[in-house]
Design a protein around this motif. Structure first.
Motif, PDB file in Angstrom:
ATOM      1  N   ARG A 383       0.809  -1.215   0.000  1.00 34.16           N
ATOM      2  CA  ARG A 383       0.000   0.000   0.000  1.00 34.16           C
ATOM      3  C   ARG A 383       0.850   1.277   0.000  1.00 34.16           C
ATOM      4  O   ARG A 383       0.547   2.228  -0.736  1.00 34.16           O
ATOM      5  CB  ARG A 383      -0.958  -0.005   1.184  1.00 34.16           C
ATOM      6  CG  ARG A 383      -2.020  -1.094   1.090  1.00 34.16           C
ATOM      7  CD  ARG A 383      -3.001  -1.017   2.253  1.00 34.16           C
ATOM      8  NE  ARG A 383      -3.850  -2.197   2.301  1.00 34.16           N
ATOM      9  CZ  ARG A 383      -4.936  -2.366   1.565  1.00 34.16           C
ATOM     10  NH1 ARG A 383      -5.306  -1.413   0.719  1.00 34.16           N
ATOM     11  NH2 ARG A 383      -5.639  -3.475   1.662  1.00 34.16           N
ATOM     12  N   LEU A 386       2.177   1.936  -3.412  1.00 33.81           N
ATOM     13  CA  LEU A 386       1.104   2.373  -4.284  1.00 33.81           C
ATOM     14  C   LEU A 386       0.716   3.815  -3.992  1.00 33.81           C
ATOM     15  O   LEU A 386       0.447   4.597  -4.908  1.00 33.81           O
ATOM     16  CB  LEU A 386      -0.105   1.456  -4.108  1.00 33.81           C
ATOM     17  CG  LEU A 386      -1.340   1.775  -4.964  1.00 33.81           C
ATOM     18  CD1 LEU A 386      -0.983   1.641  -6.447  1.00 33.81           C
ATOM     19  CD2 LEU A 386      -2.486   0.842  -4.624  1.00 33.81           C
ATOM     20  N   THR A 392      -1.252   7.689 -11.923  1.00 36.87           N
ATOM     21  CA  THR A 392      -2.092   6.580 -12.359  1.00 36.87           C
ATOM     22  C   THR A 392      -2.287   6.659 -13.865  1.00 36.87           C
ATOM     23  O   THR A 392      -1.789   7.587 -14.537  1.00 36.87           O
ATOM     24  CB  THR A 392      -3.437   6.638 -11.639  1.00 36.87           C
ATOM     25  OG1 THR A 392      -4.086   7.857 -12.010  1.00 36.87           O
ATOM     26  CG2 THR A 392      -3.259   6.595 -10.129  1.00 36.87           C
ATOM     27  N   HIS A 508       3.678   2.850 -10.434  1.00 35.23           N
ATOM     28  CA  HIS A 508       2.292   2.687  -9.932  1.00 35.23           C
ATOM     29  C   HIS A 508       1.697   1.354 -10.388  1.00 35.23           C
ATOM     30  O   HIS A 508       1.035   0.647  -9.602  1.00 35.23           O
ATOM     31  CB  HIS A 508       1.427   3.845 -10.434  1.00 35.23           C
ATOM     32  CG  HIS A 508       0.014   3.773  -9.951  1.00 35.23           C
ATOM     33  ND1 HIS A 508      -0.978   3.080 -10.616  1.00 35.23           N
ATOM     34  CD2 HIS A 508      -0.602   4.288  -8.836  1.00 35.23           C
ATOM     35  CE1 HIS A 508      -2.098   3.164  -9.973  1.00 35.23           C
ATOM     36  NE2 HIS A 508      -1.910   3.911  -8.871  1.00 35.23           N
ATOM     37  N   GLN A 509       1.960   0.982 -11.644  1.00 30.75           N
ATOM     38  CA  GLN A 509       1.445  -0.283 -12.134  1.00 30.75           C
ATOM     39  C   GLN A 509       2.062  -1.458 -11.378  1.00 30.75           C
ATOM     40  O   GLN A 509       1.382  -2.419 -11.024  1.00 30.75           O
ATOM     41  CB  GLN A 509       1.710  -0.410 -13.636  1.00 30.75           C
ATOM     42  CG  GLN A 509       0.808   0.486 -14.486  1.00 30.75           C
ATOM     43  CD  GLN A 509       1.087   0.321 -15.955  1.00 30.75           C
ATOM     44  OE1 GLN A 509       2.250   0.100 -16.357  1.00 30.75           O
ATOM     45  NE2 GLN A 509       0.033   0.449 -16.764  1.00 30.75           N
ATOM     46  N   THR A 512       0.524  -1.536  -7.978  1.00 27.74           N
ATOM     47  CA  THR A 512      -0.847  -2.042  -8.081  1.00 27.74           C
ATOM     48  C   THR A 512      -0.865  -3.552  -8.252  1.00 27.74           C
ATOM     49  O   THR A 512      -1.648  -4.270  -7.621  1.00 27.74           O
ATOM     50  CB  THR A 512      -1.581  -1.365  -9.241  1.00 27.74           C
ATOM     51  OG1 THR A 512      -1.589   0.055  -9.016  1.00 27.74           O
ATOM     52  CG2 THR A 512      -3.009  -1.864  -9.364  1.00 27.74           C
ATOM     53  N   LEU A 515       0.058  -5.166  -4.972  1.00 26.53           N
ATOM     54  CA  LEU A 515      -1.050  -5.126  -4.007  1.00 26.53           C
ATOM     55  C   LEU A 515      -2.169  -6.091  -4.421  1.00 26.53           C
ATOM     56  O   LEU A 515      -2.739  -6.794  -3.579  1.00 26.53           O
ATOM     57  CB  LEU A 515      -1.594  -3.700  -3.904  1.00 26.53           C
ATOM     58  CG  LEU A 515      -2.786  -3.512  -2.941  1.00 26.53           C
ATOM     59  CD1 LEU A 515      -2.394  -3.931  -1.539  1.00 26.53           C
ATOM     60  CD2 LEU A 515      -3.263  -2.072  -2.978  1.00 26.53           C
ATOM     61  N   ARG A 516      -2.442  -6.107  -5.749  1.00 23.23           N
ATOM     62  CA  ARG A 516      -3.494  -7.013  -6.223  1.00 23.23           C
ATOM     63  C   ARG A 516      -3.118  -8.462  -5.967  1.00 23.23           C
ATOM     64  O   ARG A 516      -3.956  -9.271  -5.548  1.00 23.23           O
ATOM     65  CB  ARG A 516      -3.756  -6.785  -7.706  1.00 23.23           C
ATOM     66  CG  ARG A 516      -4.929  -7.608  -8.240  1.00 23.23           C
ATOM     67  CD  ARG A 516      -5.187  -7.324  -9.699  1.00 23.23           C
ATOM     68  NE  ARG A 516      -5.658  -5.955  -9.902  1.00 23.23           N
ATOM     69  CZ  ARG A 516      -4.953  -4.991 -10.519  1.00 23.23           C
ATOM     70  NH1 ARG A 516      -3.761  -5.273 -11.021  1.00 23.23           N
ATOM     71  NH2 ARG A 516      -5.465  -3.775 -10.659  1.00 23.23           N
TER      72      ARG A 516
END
Length: 911
Positions: A383, A386, A392, A508-509, A512, A515-516
């Motif tokens: 987190r 991110l 984004t 950021h990707q 992400t 985190l995903r």
């Protein structure tokens, strides 16, 4: 009869209402349920039939609920030449007022008003027709119209059989005159005499009875004379019979006295033989009893010796059984000890297995809990990364759009601006524009776009200012705004240029995706169990493990070492438990076998002890019986020795034989005299004498009474009475025969005319049927027909060739036919004799099309009749062309169940 106006007050749920009716046509009273439509019909019947002082259930039922008010009804109607207004109030201060308007004015009150109305209606109203031409709510559909004189007259006219004949006694038709004449002689059904004929029959019966009595009296007198002569002869014969029977009875009495002495001697000898027979029997029985006692004592002594020997023989068997039982008990105790040890080993192995299972469960719970913690930690770690990567996809696309817009704006600005080329020849030249100052060295050339104000300074020689046009300035300002907006967006995103923005977007990707992935892994774990559940599982596993007892020094050790894995340790514990269970089963099987052996030995011992105890008890009991038998025999011998009993028995037997010989001789002498026959003859003679004497006394008394009766009746004039009775009988029979001839003639005339009238009625069924079929065809369609009986009741309906009995028709079809029969009757009856047709919610089961067709039929009948239709909805009123529709509305002030006093009359332009 025609209704003109009805007014009600406090009638059931209606506080006040007044309705005025046209003299003819179809009147539709329309309103929802419980608006008092049916109550109007009930009010009309009540005011015409019940006195104002009546307190019947039908009167008290119309009093309003929850209101102590007196019901009142006022009606204005015409019947025949009369028109009158009648008002009645019931229950509280009852009143009755009548005003006759035509043919002459009359005013009456109280009972006189009620009786006058009844006289008018009896004179002018066909009550049968009034009751027939209505179909009321809730009643079963019916088509019977019997009992209406107006309908009968109309149908007689239609059938061509309405001739009338005035008779002197006031009868209006020949049939009525014949009926009145027959009624003088016969009851209404015509099978029993009445009036003068019955009186003549009664007089003839009385005359016959009197003549029969006088003839019977003369015949009885002659019979009494003959009877008196016969009784004299019978008395003389019975007197001779009585004398002969008395003589014979005396002779037989002397012979019976001699017989009594012989009978007494035979009785004495038989009694002595009987006494000796009892003594001989007693002596023989005493001897037999003594011999039986001696034999019984010997048998018991032998039985006692046998039982004693058996008891001595059974004792060694009991001793051996005791020893066997002790040996079996010792073996069972050993088997119990072995089984107990095997059970302890099973318990220890099971406890070890439970500890291993609890340890494995705890390890698995800890691992699952740790996996969840790791997944949560990975998600929490992803987190911040991110959050730090602020560029984004949408932000990057926005930055790219702004950068492209700035580049395009600058290109447009440069394309529209003039280009200034500066060539420094000898010395340097300063070029100043909005981007700053630039020095063009000597011998160099520089180009600038003049997008704003551009200054070229040649030191010491000249200063040149180039000013851009308005369009170039606007494009320059737009380019400046685009650059400023791009710079602001780059600053907000935390990047300096588009390259940095792309790098930040890649970070950021990556954050992400990380985190995903962490959340996906965490979701997969939480689908099986949550973190709280995993922690609770760890606590339960730890509590379970802590609750188990620690392994003792004597428990079975697992063959696997601590270095083995959990699965191996569990498998080893299970194998140890299985081995212990097998040993436990073997030990328990051996224990059960040993205990069964002990039980078998114990049962054998108990059986032998029971048998020995039984034998010993038999020895004791038999010993007591032997002692008792010996004592009894000793006591008996003390009273009489065995030889004395034998001699006594022999002596009494000899005496008995001699006494029997003497008794037999005496009995033979008695039998030779025939005592039964002699006694029977004496009794028969005595009975005959008594019967003859009784008959003689009876005949003598009867003869004396008959002589007295003959002396009494000899003075009466029986023959004169008989002659007078015969004369009266002849007159009565002549009168009866004359009246019977006239009565039979009257009955024959009435029956003949009645048969002709019935034939005429059969003929007028046809015109009524034609009218009914004509109306019914408009409702049911072509192919409609009906079959009627003499009472004009529909038996069957035919439609399209299909015949259906009345009872098998649907409820809707029956109610439609019931309405059609009333309308056909109203169309045939003379309007002066007619009554209103009342249809109270009579088409509740009819479909809209049938209702529309019936509406057209109602409109056809309306011009010559008054038809009152009560309907809960507008469908029927709309279906009748030209109908007068009166809508009844509820009064909101009256509350539930109480209706308004007004009936709103709608215009008659319906249909």
């Amino acid at each position: 009869m025609r209704l003109h106006r009805v007014r009600v007050e406090n009638f059931r749920g209606t506080r006040e209402r007044e309705v005025t009716f046209p003299d003819h046509g179809v009147i539709v009273l329309e309103g929802p349920n419980e608006t008092g439509k049916s109550s109007l019909v009930e009010a009309i019947d009540l005011v015409l039939t019940e006195k104002h002082t009546a307190r019947k259930a039908g009167v008290t039922a119309v009093r309003p609920v929850h209101r102590d008010s007196a019901p009142m009804v006022e009606i204005d109607l015409s019947s025949g030449p009369y028109r009158f207004v009648l008002s009645k109030r019931w229950l509280n201060r009852p009143t009755a007022e009548l005003r006759v308007l035509t043919p002459r004015d009359e005013q009456l009150t109280g009972d006189a008003a009620h009786e006058r109305v009844r006289q008018i209606l009896d004179e002018t109203l066909d009550t049968g027709l009034w009751n027939a031409l209505r179909v009321l709510q809730g009643s079963a559909p019916d088509t019977s119209l019997a009992g209406s004189s107006a309908l009968a007259a109309a149908l007689d006219t239609a059938a061509g059989s309405a001739e009338t004949t005035e008779s002197p006694d006031g009868a209006t038709t020949l049939l009525d005159a014949a009926a009145q004449r027959a009624a003088e002689f016969w009851t209404p059904k015509g099978n029993k005499p009445t009036g003068r004929l019955r009186a003549a029959e009664q007089d003839a019966v009385a005359a016959r009875a009197r003549a029969a009595r006088t003839a019977a009296a003369l015949a009885a007198l002659a019979e009494d004379v003959d009877r008196s002569a016969r009784l004299g002869v019978e008395v003389e014969q019975l007197a001779a019979t009585v004398a002969e029977a008395a003589r014979e009875a005396d002779e037989l009495a002397a012979r019976v006295s001699a017989l009594d002495g012989v009978r007494a001697e035979a009785g004495r000898t038989a009694e002595r033989a009987q006494l000796l027979e009892g003594a001989a029997t007693n002596a023989a029985e005493a001897l037999l009893a003594r011999r039986a006692a001696v034999a019984a004592l010997a048998a018991r002594e032998e039985r006692l010796a046998t039982l004693t020997a058996e008891a001595l023989a059974r004792q060694p068997l009991v001793d051996r059984a005791v020893q066997d039982e002790a040996e079996a008990e010792a073996g069972a105790e050993t088997a119990r000890a072995v089984a107990e040890r095997a059970h302890l080993e099973v318990t220890a192995a099971r406890a070890e297995l439970q500890r291993r299972q609890a340890r494995a469960e705890l390890d698995e719970a800890l691992a699952a809990h740790q996996d969840l913690l790791d997944a949560v930690t990975a998600a929490e770690a992803a987190r911040p990364a991110l959050a730090a990567a602020t560029v984004t996809g949408p932000v990057l696309r926005r930055l790219q759009e702004l950068d492209a817009a700035a580049v395009v704006a600058e290109a447009r600005c440069l394309a529209a601006a003039a280009t200034v080329e500066v060539h420094a020849v000898a010395v340097g030249v300063d070029v100043l524009d909005k981007c700053g100052a630039t020095v063009v060295a000597a011998g160099s050339t520089a180009q600038r776009a003049a997008v704003g104000e551009l200054t070229v300074d040649v030191a010491g020689f000249a200063t040149v200012r180039v000013l851009a046009g308005a369009d170039a300035r606007e494009l320059d300002e737009a380019a400046g705004r685009a650059r400023a907006e791009r710079a602001a967006a780059f600053a907000a995103a935390g990047v300096a240029d588009l390259a940095q923005a792309r790098a930040a977007h890649e970070r950021h990707q990556e954050a992400t995706a990380a985190l995903r992935a962490a959340l996906t892994h965490l979701d997969g774990l939480t689908r099986r169990t949550t973190l709280a559940e995993a922690g609770a599982r760890v606590e339960r596993a730890r509590s379970t493990l802590d609750a188990l007892p620690a392994a003792g020094p004597d428990e079975v050790a697992s063959p696997a070492g601590d270095g083995d894995g959990p699965e191996a340790r569990l498998a080893a514990a299970r194998a140890t438990e299985a081995d212990a269970l097998a040993q436990d089963i073997v030990a328990r099987t051996a224990q059960r076998a040993a205990e069964e052996a002990v039980a078998e030995r114990r049962r054998d011992l108990d059986r032998l002890r029971t048998e020995l105890a039984g034998v010993r008890a038999g020895v004791e009991a038999e010993g007591r019986e032997v002692e008792r038998a010996r004592a009894c025999l000793a006591d008996a011998r003390a009273g009489a020795a065995d030889d004395d009993l034998a001699r006594t028995a022999e002596a009494t037997a000899g005496d008995l034989a001699a006494a029997r010989i003497v008794a037999e001789r005496a009995a033979g002498a008695l039998a030779a005299l025939d005592p039964a026959g002699l006694t029977a003859r004496a009794e028969a003679v005595r009975t005959r004498h008594e019967r003859a004497a009784h008959q003689l006394r009876g005949l003598s008394d009867e003869r004396q009474a008959l002589r007295a009766h003959l002396a009494y009746v000899g003075d009466k004039e029986l023959q004169a009475d008989d002659d007078e009775a015969r004369t009266a009988l002849s007159r009565a029979e002549h009168e009866l025969a004359s009246l019977t001839r006239r009565a039979e003639a009257a009955r024959l005339l009435h029956d003949t005319l009645h048969r002709h009238r019935q034939a005429a009625r059969q003929r007028y069924v046809t015109p009524f049927g034609r009218r009914l079929v004509a109306l019914g065809t408009q409702v049911f369609g072509e192919g409609f027909d009906v079959d009627l009986d003499e009472d004009l009741r529909i038996l069957t309906r035919t439609l399209h060739g299909r015949v259906v009995p009345w009872a098998d028709l649907s409820t809707g079809a029956r109610e439609q036919l019931a309405v059609l029969t009333r309308l056909a009757c109203a169309a045939i009856v003379d309007p002066s004799d007619g009554v209103p047709v009342v249809l109270d919610d009579a088409l509740g089961h009819s479909d809209p099309e049938r209702v529309r067709r019936l509406g057209r039929v109602l409109a056809q009948v309306g011009p010559t009749a008054q038809v009152l239709v009560l309907s809960p909805g507008p469908a029927l009123g709309e279906a009748v062309p030209g109908a007068a529709v009166m809508r009844l509305t509820a009064d909101p002030e009256d509350g539930p169940g109480v209706r308004s006093a007004a009936a709103a009359a709608a215009p008659a332009a319906t249909g």
